[in-house]
Design a protein around this motif. Structure first.
Motif, PDB file in Angstrom:
ATOM      1  N   UNK A 101     -10.265 -35.522  39.192  1.00  0.00           N
ATOM      2  CA  UNK A 101     -11.097 -34.341  38.991  1.00  0.00           C
ATOM      3  C   UNK A 101     -12.266 -34.311  39.982  1.00  0.00           C
ATOM      4  N   UNK A 103     -12.322 -35.600  42.962  1.00  0.00           N
ATOM      5  CA  UNK A 103     -11.809 -35.232  44.293  1.00  0.00           C
ATOM      6  C   UNK A 103     -11.425 -33.758  44.322  1.00  0.00           C
ATOM      7  N   UNK A 104     -10.799 -33.283  43.246  1.00  0.00           N
ATOM      8  CA  UNK A 104     -10.378 -31.882  43.184  1.00  0.00           C
ATOM      9  C   UNK A 104     -11.573 -30.939  43.277  1.00  0.00           C
ATOM     10  N   UNK A 105     -12.690 -31.357  42.682  1.00  0.00           N
ATOM     11  CA  UNK A 105     -13.878 -30.511  42.707  1.00  0.00           C
ATOM     12  C   UNK A 105     -14.632 -30.637  44.026  1.00  0.00           C
ATOM     13  N   UNK A 106     -14.099 -31.434  44.958  1.00  0.00           N
ATOM     14  CA  UNK A 106     -14.704 -31.501  46.283  1.00  0.00           C
ATOM     15  C   UNK A 106     -15.819 -32.515  46.407  1.00  0.00           C
ATOM     16  N   UNK A 124      -1.640 -41.359  47.653  1.00  0.00           N
ATOM     17  CA  UNK A 124      -2.929 -40.758  48.012  1.00  0.00           C
ATOM     18  C   UNK A 124      -2.890 -39.276  47.702  1.00  0.00           C
ATOM     19  N   UNK A 125      -4.068 -38.681  47.645  1.00  0.00           N
ATOM     20  CA  UNK A 125      -4.157 -37.242  47.496  1.00  0.00           C
ATOM     21  C   UNK A 125      -5.056 -36.746  48.614  1.00  0.00           C
ATOM     22  N   UNK A 126      -4.505 -35.809  49.407  1.00  0.00           N
ATOM     23  CA  UNK A 126      -5.150 -35.421  50.660  1.00  0.00           C
ATOM     24  C   UNK A 126      -5.461 -36.709  51.418  1.00  0.00           C
ATOM     25  N   UNK A 128      -8.423 -38.061  50.623  1.00  0.00           N
ATOM     26  CA  UNK A 128      -9.687 -38.238  49.912  1.00  0.00           C
ATOM     27  C   UNK A 128      -9.572 -39.284  48.812  1.00  0.00           C
ATOM     28  N   UNK A 269     -18.823 -37.424  48.948  1.00  0.00           N
ATOM     29  CA  UNK A 269     -19.278 -36.600  50.071  1.00  0.00           C
ATOM     30  C   UNK A 269     -20.707 -36.944  50.453  1.00  0.00           C
ATOM     31  N   UNK A 327       1.806 -39.579  38.339  1.00  0.00           N
ATOM     32  CA  UNK A 327       1.789 -38.721  39.532  1.00  0.00           C
ATOM     33  C   UNK A 327       0.357 -38.340  39.891  1.00  0.00           C
ATOM     34  N   UNK A 330      -2.286 -32.347  40.323  1.00  0.00           N
ATOM     35  CA  UNK A 330      -3.111 -31.548  39.412  1.00  0.00           C
ATOM     36  C   UNK A 330      -2.687 -31.657  37.954  1.00  0.00           C
ATOM     37  N   UNK A 331      -1.490 -32.203  37.701  1.00  0.00           N
ATOM     38  CA  UNK A 331      -1.094 -32.432  36.320  1.00  0.00           C
ATOM     39  C   UNK A 331      -2.103 -33.314  35.592  1.00  0.00           C
ATOM     40  N   UNK A 332      -2.789 -34.151  36.352  1.00  0.00           N
ATOM     41  CA  UNK A 332      -3.803 -35.027  35.747  1.00  0.00           C
ATOM     42  C   UNK A 332      -4.941 -34.211  35.133  1.00  0.00           C
TER      43      UNK A 332
ATOM     44  N   UNK B  70       1.066 -29.274  31.926  1.00  0.00           N
ATOM     45  CA  UNK B  70       0.685 -29.829  33.234  1.00  0.00           C
ATOM     46  C   UNK B  70       1.485 -29.211  34.380  1.00  0.00           C
ATOM     47  N   UNK B  73      -0.094 -26.418  36.347  1.00  0.00           N
ATOM     48  CA  UNK B  73      -1.054 -26.788  37.383  1.00  0.00           C
ATOM     49  C   UNK B  73      -0.339 -27.415  38.573  1.00  0.00           C
ATOM     50  N   UNK B  74       0.692 -28.196  38.278  1.00  0.00           N
ATOM     51  CA  UNK B  74       1.388 -28.868  39.376  1.00  0.00           C
ATOM     52  C   UNK B  74       2.055 -27.867  40.313  1.00  0.00           C
ATOM     53  N   UNK B  81      -1.299 -30.028  49.195  1.00  0.00           N
ATOM     54  CA  UNK B  81      -2.223 -30.671  48.263  1.00  0.00           C
ATOM     55  C   UNK B  81      -3.488 -29.853  48.038  1.00  0.00           C
ATOM     56  N   UNK B  83      -6.525 -27.896  46.149  1.00  0.00           N
ATOM     57  CA  UNK B  83      -7.363 -28.106  44.961  1.00  0.00           C
ATOM     58  C   UNK B  83      -7.016 -27.005  43.963  1.00  0.00           C
ATOM     59  N   UNK B  84      -6.981 -27.376  42.687  1.00  0.00           N
ATOM     60  CA  UNK B  84      -6.492 -26.447  41.667  1.00  0.00           C
ATOM     61  C   UNK B  84      -7.552 -26.256  40.590  1.00  0.00           C
ATOM     62  N   UNK B  85      -7.761 -25.007  40.206  1.00  0.00           N
ATOM     63  CA  UNK B  85      -8.716 -24.720  39.134  1.00  0.00           C
ATOM     64  C   UNK B  85      -8.078 -23.756  38.155  1.00  0.00           C
TER      65      UNK B  85
END
Lengths: 376, 457
Positions: A101, A103-106, A124-126, A128, A269, A327, A330-332, B70, B73-74, B81, B83-85
């Motif tokens: 979350x 990382x997803x939020x930047x 890895x994801x991106x 990041x 960041x 995995x 974003x399923x997380x 899930x 979102x996936x 990759x 970013x997802x909201x």
């Protein structure tokens, strides 16, 4: 006597310390000519026992960096970071959804080094978020149980065992309480996605009055002193060392499916010392750091070039088909959804207490139909 | 091509510049198109995700409830990759659940039951594409409205956009290269006749005035036509000059031959009286010949187009009176009445006094020679005119223009050179004045007038 003392020490190190907050490791910079001393602050949800060899090796390579490691629980680590995002250079945590979350939020900055580019895409994801360990979720069984009923090699075996001998096993089984433990909740989500029979297993746990624990350490403690015969969903990396020192215990990596959790590392960041942070990350996902993880810890090295004991490769070659790494996607985020959490915990509680309903038929009727009605 | 003012360069510039502008527009359009296509493709993901989430929205415990799948979102995260909201809002726009409090579009009046919208969004420094689905519960009792908002970053879209654009760019660049080559070749081909014309002119004998014979495209054929007309004019001018030289030499040869014959004849005799007669006759002939030579000289000078003397203001009246005074004695001897009509006030025009004096002298001389009894020199004020009128035989109107040509004589008068009026014409041209030949008063005689430009001052 000495043996017992050693056990206690180990317990403190591996189990109890999981719950203890704010332990610090500090490696002061050595003065060196010509090189300006750097600083590096790492927050991790990783026991000092496991962190120490990694940090020591890094410090030996870069002695001019003043290194501070702070061990925190996953949730305090997450909250502390959000409160002060500019105080830490590297964030390492086993709480995959929370790290994801961030990382997803930047909140993470990308790492563009040859090591980062060579890192396998599934880990890895991106650029990041990097998964640096490979830790299976296992069962730990006491020899008494194996001698009486055989070795439960899979979830199906375990379910059959629980259903066949509820009286013998009453109170002898322990697992995570998803209401209390974030890790336990995470495993529950993943397992419920994998198979609907998971709920049968929970019902069986409920029927045998399974004890609920908050940490792997707590479960290991009960297993060592014989209160429990079987622990379900223990963090393999922590269990491995304890089991190796206790011949009365055996670690079972289920052969139908085994969840694999990974510690995720990121550079914030706003990291105050980004150069040192990048150097540490390169070390952590480079061959050198991964070798330390493989040789001196039980965390499981991910680096694809590494083989032999203590690596993901080793686990794959013995349990290849059964491994289900969580995995990195974003399923997380769904795991963190409040309603999702409430829904899952409600279901979990219902399944866990089902046997009580079957003891009192009228009550069970109510209990079983109410949510179903509400769902329509 | 390197010279600053070249047709080739100008053509190239004005053809290639618009071509480049057009190419730029095509690239821009290709980019917009590619972006649009990528958005359309990826918006399907937003659509599917909102639908998957909306299907899981329920009414439970007296509130909106979502068991978030899930997979919804996936599916929003591709290989890029993103970013997802996501977020779920209730009918009053209150946040129910989600990982980000995403801004929504302004709420519209509740028309349709279910709508789906996409929009670009800049949120916390992230460029997002957002999908918003408005829907309502399809329960027995509950018809609660809700809104699902999902968003993801644009990496996947940008990847697809760039891929599409790259393919288009190759095509556009290829076309541009081809067009450029065609333009260059076309300009070269179009300018080839110009080179041929230049070569044809350069290769000509510099003395020839023959017309150019060369097949050229229409635009250049007009140029060739103009050039040929110029050459024709030059041919006529040269013919005139040749005739003038022939006439002049003929005119000079006759008296010289007379002189030579007279001297030969006299030399055969021994009588001094005869010699004297011959010498007198020879003196008269040589005087006439020298007068002719002077006239030829002045005519040549006047005919020179580059001869531009400085004109000074002078009074026509004074000029006329002086001429009458000069010629009066001669005329009186022959019994001719020479008079002047000029106002007392000065009539000033810019001019050369010696030229105008010669013109008046020529005109008076001509009138005398052709048998006039009365000659009047007249000055008119407005417009300034200088004229000489006589009562001689005059010239028929049809022949008046011919009289202006050198060596053309109205009658076979051995005394006249035939240059008088031609010289007057030359002087009139030098002064920018108009020369007119008219009948005299009472339709008799001849009136020659020089009308000067402008008003007298």
């Amino acid at each position: 006597m000495i043996h017992r003392l050693l056990c206690l020490l180990l317990l403190w190190l591996s189990g109890a310390s999981l719950a203890t907050a704010d332990e610090r490791l500090h490696y002061p910079a050595r003065e060196m000519d010509g090189e300006a001393p750097g600083r590096l602050v790492i927050h991790g949800a990783l026991d000092p026992t496991y962190a120490r060899p990694i940090l020591a090796d890094f410090h030996a390579r870069y002695p001019t960096i003043d290194l501070t490691y702070r061990n925190l629980d996953t949730l305090p680590l997450y909250r502390r970071f959000l409160e002060a995002p500019g105080e830490v250079d590297v964030l390492m945590s086993s709480a995959m959804p929370w790290q994801y979350r961030l990382a997803n939020d930047g909140h993470a900055q990308p790492l563009n080094t040859p090591e980062a580019r060579a890192w396998p895409a599934w880990a890895r994801w991106r650029r990041e978020l990097f998964a640096v360990t490979f830790e299976p979720i296992v069962m730990v069984v006491r020899r008494e149980l194996i001698e009486r009923f055989g070795r439960p090699a899979s979830h199906a075996d375990l379910l059959a065992l629980l259903q066949r001998h509820p009286e013998v096993l009453r109170g002898r089984v322990v697992t995570y309480d998803p209401n209390v433990s974030g890790a336990g909740y995470g495993y529950a989500i993943e397992e419920s996605r994998l198979s609907p029979r998971y709920w049968d297993l929970i019902a069986a746990f409920g029927a045998t009055d399974t004890a609920l624990a908050a940490t792997t350490g707590e479960m290991l403690e009960g297993l060592i002193d014989g209160r429990f015969w079987l622990g379900y969903n223990l963090l393999g990396s922590y269990a491995r060392e304890v089991v190796e020192r206790h011949p009365g215990l055996e670690m079972v990596v289920p052969d139908d499916y085994t969840l694999v959790t990974q510690r995720l590392a990121l550079i914030p960041r706003q990291a105050p010392h980004p150069d040192e942070a990048r150097r540490f990350m390169d070390f952590l996902i480079g061959k050198a750091g991964q070798q330390v993880i493989a040789r001196e810890t039980s965390l499981g090295a991910v680096h694809p070039a590494l083989t032999g004991p203590g690596t993901a490769w080793a686990l794959r070659s013995s349990h290849g088909d059964a491994l289900r790494p969580v995995t990195l996607g974003p399923g997380l985020l769904a795991t963190l959804d409040d309603l999702k959490r409430q829904a899952l915990l409600t279901r979990w509680q219902r399944e866990f207490t089902r046997h009580q309903a079957s003891l009192a038929p009228t009550a069970s009727q109510d209990d079983a139909t109410r949510p179903a009605d509400a769902r329509q | 091509m390197t010279r600053p003012n070249s047709l080739y360069r100008r053509l190239l510039t004005w053809l290639l510049l618009p071509l480049m502008a057009l190419g730029g527009l095509m690239v821009l359009q290709a980019w917009i198109e590619a972006r649009h296509t990528a958005d359309r493709a990826f918006d399907r993901l937003l659509e599917a995700a909102t639908l998957a989430i909306a299907e899981q929205v329920q009414w439970q415990d007296d509130r909106l409830w979502l068991d978030l799948p899930p997979a919804a979102l996936e599916m929003l995260a591709t290989d890029a990759e993103e970013r997802v909201f996501y977020a779920l809002y209730d009918a009053r726009g209150r946040f129910v659940t989600g990982n980000a409090d995403l801004p929504g579009p302004p709420r519209e009046s509740d028309g349709e039951a279910s709508t789906l919208r996409f929009r670009d969004l800049s949120w916390h420094g992230l460029e997002l594409r957002q999908g918003i689905r408005r829907s309502r519960l399809e329960d027995w009792r509950q018809r609660e409205r809700f809104e699902v908002r999902v968003a993801h970053t644009r990496e996947g879209r940008e990847g697809l956009t760039n891929e599409l654009l790259r393919a288009n760019l190759v095509y556009i660049l290829g076309m541009a290269g081809l067009a450029g080559v065609v333009v260059v070749l076309a300009i070269r081909g179009a300018l080839t006749p110009l080179t041929r014309l230049r070569r044809a002119i350069r290769a000509r004998d510099p003395r020839t005035l023959a017309p150019l014979e060369l097949s050229l495209p229409r635009e250049l054929a007009e140029l060739r036509q103009t050039l040929n007309e110029l050459l024709a004019r030059m041919r006529r001018v040269r013919a005139n000059q040749e005739r003038f030289i022939g006439d002049a030499s003929h005119q000079l040869r006759t008296p010289l031959a007379g002189l030579s014959a007279r001297a030969e004849l006299a030399l055969r005799q021994d009588d001094p009286q005869r010699w004297r007669d011959a010498l007198e006759a020879m003196q008269a002939t040589s005087a006439r010949t020298s007068h002719l030579a002077v006239q030829l000289l002045s005519l040549t000078r006047l005919d020179n187009p580059e001869y531009q003397p400085d004109l000074l203001p002078l009074d026509l009246g004074t000029l006329a009176r002086n001429a009458v005074r000069t010629h009066w004695a001669g005329c009186h001897r022959d019994g001719i009445d020479l008079g002047v009509e000029a106002p007392e006030a000065p009539v000033t025009v810019p001019g050369l006094d010696w030229q105008l004096e010669e013109a008046l002298g020529n005109l008076i001389d001509n009138a005398r020679r052709y048998g006039a009894r009365h000659i009047t020199v007249r000055v008119v004020v407005t417009p300034p005119v200088l004229e000489v009128e006589d009562d001689g035989p005059g010239i028929p109107a049809a022949q008046r223009l011919l009289m202006l040509r050198p060596f053309h004589r109205g009658s076979d008068d051995p005394e006249g050179s035939g240059l008088g009026l031609a010289i007057v014409d030359g002087i009139a041209r030098t002064h920018g004045a108009r020369l007119r030949l008219d009948d005299g008063t009472g339709a008799r005689g001849l009136k020659v007038s020089l009308q000067f430009p402008g008003e007298a001052s």
